[in-house]
Design a protein around this motif. Structure first.
Motif: not given
Length: 198
Positions: A151-158, A165-172, A177-184, A196-198
């Motif tokens: 779903x959404x701008x970053x294609x996160x799992x529902x 699915x609000x934009x603010x929640x998608x951003x949060x 997700x990125x901080x915990x999985x990749x650090x940055x 080809x994915x993150x």
């Protein structure tokens, strides 16, 4: 009796092929590796001219040892080839513009994360650029994009978004997700470039 019939048929076929000869044409014997398009290029003519002159039912089916009459292309052949080339170029341009479009739309998108809640993303600079780059590749920057369970701008799992699915929640959720999985976001972008994915 059969031999006479075969000889007569061969003579008739020879007469038919002789009548299709073109003025100023070269007779070419097909060699291993030859194709109609290669011969057209080598003899400054078109595939259609070779096909029509030799009454080929399939331009992709010629045989080693086969004799083909190859003459100069007529103006009609040249016009037809030019039209086909123009169609191919247009198709390539259309495909290229479709590939570029998502990135362009994401660059035009405004970043307003406080529309439905009080979450504000605190990233900036290169991290913000990496985040925008990923959003462009994942959804064209569209908060409403859907692809199966993503779903959404970053294609996160529902399941990550928990039904919000609000934009603010998608951003949060994306930042978490990125901080915990990749650090940055930069590291996430590097992973995306490799996989080809993150």
């Amino acid at each position: 009796m059969k031999k006479t019939a075969v000889i007569a048929s061969a003579a008739a076929l020879t007469g038919v092929f002789a009548s299709t000869a073109v003025a100023n044409a070269d007779t070419v014997t097909v060699k291993s590796g030859d194709t109609v398009s290669k011969l057209a290029k080598d003899y400054n003519t078109t595939v259609d001219a070779i096909v029509n002159t030799n009454k080929l039912s399939n331009a992709n089916l010629i045989f080693v040892g086969q004799k083909l009459e190859i003459g100069e292309a007529t103006q009609a052949d040249n016009n037809q080839q030019a039209a086909q080339d123009q169609q191919s170029q247009q198709a390539a341009q259309d495909q290229q513009s479709q590939q570029v479009a998502p990135a362009a739309s994401s660059q035009q998108a405004t970043t307003n994360y406080n529309t439905t809640s009080n979450y504000t993303s605190n990233i900036s600079g290169n991290e913000q650029a990496a985040k925008e780059w990923i959003a462009a590749r994942e959804s064209g920057g569209n908060y409403g994009a859907r692809n199966g369970q993503y779903i959404g701008r970053y294609q996160l799992s529902a399941s990550y978004l928990g039904g919000d699915y609000s934009p603010a929640n998608q951003e949060r959720v994306a930042d978490q997700y990125v901080a915990s999985r990749y650090g940055s976001w930069s590291a996430a972008q590097s992973h995306w470039l490799s996989n080809g994915w993150y």
